[in-house]
Design an enzyme around this catalytic site. Structure first.
Site, PDB file in Angstrom:
ATOM      1  N   TYR A   1      -6.326  -5.000   1.872  1.00  0.00           N
ATOM      2  CA  TYR A   1      -5.314  -4.273   2.638  1.00  0.00           C
ATOM      3  C   TYR A   1      -4.585  -3.332   1.676  1.00  0.00           C
ATOM      4  CZ  TYR A   1      -3.043  -3.314   6.990  1.00  0.00           C
ATOM      5  OH  TYR A   1      -2.635  -2.687   8.130  1.00  0.00           O
TER       6      TYR A   1
ATOM      7  N   HIS B   1      -1.959  -0.559  -5.177  1.00  0.00           N
ATOM      8  CA  HIS B   1      -3.304  -0.903  -5.656  1.00  0.00           C
ATOM      9  C   HIS B   1      -3.997   0.332  -6.224  1.00  0.00           C
ATOM     10  CE1 HIS B   1      -2.776  -3.950  -2.271  1.00  0.00           C
ATOM     11  NE2 HIS B   1      -2.989  -4.729  -3.313  1.00  0.00           N
TER      12      HIS B   1
ATOM     13  N   GLN C   1       3.441 -13.346 -12.067  1.00  0.00           N
ATOM     14  CA  GLN C   1       1.975 -13.436 -12.103  1.00  0.00           C
ATOM     15  C   GLN C   1       1.428 -12.770 -13.368  1.00  0.00           C
ATOM     16  OE1 GLN C   1      -0.720 -12.719  -8.619  1.00  0.00           O
ATOM     17  NE2 GLN C   1      -0.920 -10.703  -9.536  1.00  0.00           N
TER      18      GLN C   1
END
Ligand code: AMP
Length: 282
Positions: free
Chosen positions: A33, A38, A154
């Protein structure tokens, strides 16, 4: 059309051809998605490597039992177009049973820096992330892998894992990409109803206020957290999960700022959990 490969032997064969030709490989792990956040990782990877692989895999291991695994947004057709515009050479899109066959008994746990922040409300999340990222590193053996600072914890956890396990992939951190009005881009933003989307602006707004307070000389974490909390509580639709000020590498809470710090928060708006952060230096 970018090739989409779904099995480990297929991707290993493609990568082997490139390695034989001494090409460098950049990997961008994603859950799909795809959006401009990204894309910024892909473009950076394309600028720094001969070949770019994007993995698209909604990793069940990193979702808790009551989280949004089933309804997590998916649109493979759009994702392929997004990759095409960003210099990607190959998409790895495995099924769940390819990554986690019936016999699967291993998880990777990074201790310490996974315990606070998102690790508190999502206890198995980072073990799920580390396990899938380690598998992707072993399957693709990228020279570099690209991660967004939007997921700052992360990033710190992956850096720790690669260092601790002597994984020879360089971890590259990329800046947070935001909407024009400040909201950090996220696949989950699609969940937000119009009034929730408006309320969500308080997240980045509150972080900007804290950033300004640091620039004005504030060093007390408790005061900075109050600045953020006061701003967030102006929006009744926001339920705060955490507001933390931590060291950007160890993720340990800082009582006072002296040097680099990460100001991070998570909040639920309706059923949607969003995170955001800002890096500051005192
Ligand atoms: P996800 O698909 O949400 O797992 O994200 C895949 C990668 O894209 C992670 O490294 C994220 O940190 C990164 N990413 C997601 N959103 C953004 C953003 N708004 N800006 C920069 N990187 C992002």
């Amino acid at each position: 059309m970018i090739p989409i490969l779904g099995t480990v032997p297929e991707i290993r064969a493609a990568v082997a051809v490139w390695k034989k030709e001494r090409m460098s490989i950049g990997l961008v792990p994603t859950m799909g998605y795809l959006h401009e956040g990204h894309q910024s990782l892909m473009q950076r990877a394309a600028g720094e490597n001969d070949r770019v692989v994007v993995s698209i895999f909604v990793n069940p291991l990193q979702f808790g039992p009551h989280e949004d695994l089933e309804r997590y947004p998916r649109d493979m057709e759009r994702d392929v177009l997004c990759c095409e515009g960003a210099g990607v050479h190959l998409i790895f899109h495995p099924r769940s049973d390819i990554m986690y066959p019936h016999e699967f008994h291993t998880t990777i746990t990074v201790n310490g820096l996974t315990e606070g922040l998102c690790g508190k409300s999502r206890p198995a999340h980072f073990a799920g992330v580390c396990t899938v990222v380690c598998k992707l590193f072993n399957i693709i053996a990228p020279d570099k892998a690209y991660f967004g600072r939007k997921d700052a914890q992360q990033l710190a956890v992956i850096r720790r894992m690669t260092q601790d396990l002597n994984i020879p992939t360089e971890i590259v951190a990329c800046p947070i990409v935001r909407e024009q009005d400040g909201l950090a881009k996220s696949s989950r933003n699609i969940y937000l109803r119009p009034e929730e989307r408006k309320a969500a602006l308080a997240l980045s707004r509150s972080l900007r206020l804290a950033e300004q307070a640091v620039a004005d000389g504030e060093r007390d974490s408790a005061i900075l957290r109050t600045v953020i909390k006061t701003e967030l509580t102006t929006e009744p639709l926001i339920a705060i999960d955490y507001i933390e000020i931590v060291h950007p590498v160890s993720m340990r809470p800082l009582r006072n700022l002296a040097g680099p710090a990460l100001i991070a928060l998570a909040a639920c708006i309706g059923k949607t959990r969003l995170i955001d952060n800002v890096a500051v230096t005192a």
